[in-house]
Design an enzyme around this catalytic site. Structure first.
Site, PDB file in Angstrom:
ATOM      1  N   LYS A  10     -19.382 -31.307  66.603  1.00 19.95           N
ATOM      2  CA  LYS A  10     -20.374 -30.323  67.037  1.00 19.95           C
ATOM      3  C   LYS A  10     -21.503 -30.234  66.003  1.00 19.95           C
ATOM      4  O   LYS A  10     -22.666 -30.109  66.361  1.00 19.95           O
ATOM      5  CB  LYS A  10     -19.732 -28.954  67.221  1.00 19.95           C
ATOM      6  N   GLY A  56     -12.354 -24.309  68.489  1.00 20.55           N
ATOM      7  CA  GLY A  56     -12.842 -25.516  67.821  1.00 20.55           C
ATOM      8  C   GLY A  56     -12.090 -25.715  66.504  1.00 20.55           C
ATOM      9  O   GLY A  56     -11.560 -26.799  66.230  1.00 20.55           O
ATOM     10  N   HIS A  57     -11.995 -24.658  65.711  1.00 21.57           N
ATOM     11  CA  HIS A  57     -11.255 -24.731  64.443  1.00 21.57           C
ATOM     12  C   HIS A  57      -9.783 -25.056  64.701  1.00 21.57           C
ATOM     13  O   HIS A  57      -9.181 -25.866  63.997  1.00 21.57           O
ATOM     14  CB  HIS A  57     -11.329 -23.386  63.699  1.00 21.57           C
ATOM     15  N   GLY A  75     -14.553 -19.427  58.504  1.00 20.29           N
ATOM     16  CA  GLY A  75     -13.845 -18.321  59.147  1.00 20.29           C
ATOM     17  C   GLY A  75     -14.439 -17.963  60.498  1.00 20.29           C
ATOM     18  O   GLY A  75     -15.232 -18.719  61.059  1.00 20.29           O
TER      19      GLY A  75
HETATM   20  P1  AMP Z   1     -17.686 -23.678  60.578  1.00 22.03           P
HETATM   21  O1  AMP Z   1     -16.632 -22.637  60.381  1.00 22.03           O
HETATM   22  O2  AMP Z   1     -18.678 -23.329  61.649  1.00 22.03           O
HETATM   23  O3  AMP Z   1     -18.331 -24.110  59.289  1.00 22.03           O
HETATM   24  O4  AMP Z   1     -16.940 -24.948  61.117  1.00 22.03           O
HETATM   25  C1  AMP Z   1     -15.861 -25.531  60.452  1.00 22.03           C
HETATM   26  C2  AMP Z   1     -15.547 -26.865  61.086  1.00 22.03           C
HETATM   27  O5  AMP Z   1     -15.234 -26.669  62.477  1.00 22.03           O
HETATM   28  C3  AMP Z   1     -16.739 -27.841  61.067  1.00 22.03           C
HETATM   29  O6  AMP Z   1     -16.249 -29.140  60.754  1.00 22.03           O
HETATM   30  C4  AMP Z   1     -17.275 -27.751  62.454  1.00 22.03           C
HETATM   31  O7  AMP Z   1     -17.954 -28.914  62.880  1.00 22.03           O
HETATM   32  C5  AMP Z   1     -16.011 -27.541  63.259  1.00 22.03           C
HETATM   33  N1  AMP Z   1     -16.308 -26.941  64.578  1.00 22.03           N
HETATM   34  C6  AMP Z   1     -17.053 -25.845  64.811  1.00 22.03           C
HETATM   35  N2  AMP Z   1     -17.138 -25.608  66.137  1.00 22.03           N
HETATM   36  C7  AMP Z   1     -16.437 -26.597  66.743  1.00 22.03           C
HETATM   37  C8  AMP Z   1     -16.151 -26.898  68.108  1.00 22.03           C
HETATM   38  N3  AMP Z   1     -16.605 -26.165  69.113  1.00 22.03           N
HETATM   39  N4  AMP Z   1     -15.384 -27.992  68.363  1.00 22.03           N
HETATM   40  C9  AMP Z   1     -14.912 -28.756  67.342  1.00 22.03           C
HETATM   41  N5  AMP Z   1     -15.144 -28.509  66.047  1.00 22.03           N
HETATM   42  C10 AMP Z   1     -15.899 -27.450  65.738  1.00 22.03           C
END
Ligand code: AMP
Length: 271
Positions: free
Chosen positions: A145, A32-33, A27
């Site tokens: 990332k 990126g998400h 969340g």
């Molecule tokens: P998180 O919510 O931080 O656990 O991230 C969920 C997914 O989004 C993971 O696969 C992360 O690697 C990806 N993610 C987070 N930040 C970025 C970003 N800046 N660019 C691309 N993917 C991202």
């Protein structure tokens, strides 16, 4: 968009579809998400996004508690993106059963973030393994990332002969170079500027290492990062993306991996 909190109700719905494209998140959604979700939507299967701040992957309780959350805003965004399914499980829904597959922890889990966040990757693989068992996705979309995480999930899937395929997604950045991250929500304007300066400093450093084919003096770089405004540096290391081994000879292809703190916010990236 259908929202689920209970895995049995979710399974009733999704196991009758042809397959699922799965985007796991914690969340606090950002661009990126969104990029992962948009890629998932290009595939022929329905897209399922999960939001679960997994306590087991936090090595400090205070970090888990202060992790930025914004459920209302996230749901609004996911509806706008026309995501098919959203799964927001409780702790019990995820951890209240014994999964069939044991987690496989590649030895590279002890390096970089694994060295500085004890138990972090065990927690990540545990939750991903459980999600896979519940959802049985055809595809899982993960961001580069968090490359070490992506690599370890891939290894677990290979070793456990799980059929899901990983789709590696490129890192999306702010205009100032900083990778989008939920943790950026904890930074004020000045701290964001520091993060950007660090990004440019390390991007230039990488270019220099490549050009001069040289070693770099880690203690000096760390000192410079502190001067720019970092509070503490966990690591700065070159790694090969294919085998996730440390690269000593900068002739070889590598990414510069780094983790550091601005005040209490820990940021990671690789360039
Ligand atoms: P998180 O919510 O931080 O656990 O991230 C969920 C997914 O989004 C993971 O696969 C992360 O690697 C990806 N993610 C987070 N930040 C970025 C970003 N800046 N660019 C691309 N993917 C991202």
């Amino acid at each position: 968009m259908k929202i689920f909190k209970d895995k049995h109700i979710l399974q009733k719905e999704i196991l009758k579809t042809k397959g699922i494209s799965f985007v796991p998140t914690m969340g606090g959604l950002h661009k990126g998400h969104i990029s992962l979700i948009k890629q998932s939507k290009k595939f022929k299967f329905k897209t399922l996004v999960s939001i679960f701040v997994n306590p087991k992957q936090f090595n400090k309780k205070s970090d888990f508690r202060s992790y930025p959350r914004n459920k209302k805003k996230d749901i609004k965004l996911l509806k706008k993106l026309k995501v098919n399914y959203l799964y927001i499980p409780t702790f019990k829904d995820i951890y209240g059963f014994k999964p069939k597959n044991k987690i496989f922890l590649d030895k590279s889990s002890k390096r970089l973030c694994g060295k500085f966040r004890k138990g972090h990757f065990e927690g990540v693989l545990d939750v991903v393994n459980r999600f896979i068992e519940i959802i049985k996705p055809k595809y899982i979309f993960l961001g580069k990332k968090d490359y070490q995480q992506l690599y370890l999930i891939k290894k677990h899937i290979e070793k456990s002969k799980i059929k899901s395929k990983i789709v590696e997604c490129k890192t999306i950045r702010e205009n100032n170079g900083v990778a989008f991250s939920t943790r950026n929500l904890s930074l004020n304007k000045n701290q964001m500027k520091i993060a950007s300066n660090i990004f440019y400093y390390l991007s230039n450093l990488k270019k220099k290492i490549k050009k001069k084919n040289g070693q770099f003096k880690i203690s000096l770089i760390k000192k410079n990062l502190i001067k720019i405004g970092a509070k503490k540096i966990d690591y700065i290391e070159n790694y090969n993306l294919k085998n996730f081994k440390k690269v000593k000879n900068s002739n070889k292809k590598f990414n510069l991996f780094f983790a550091y703190y601005i005040k209490n916010t820990r940021l990671i990236d690789n360039i």
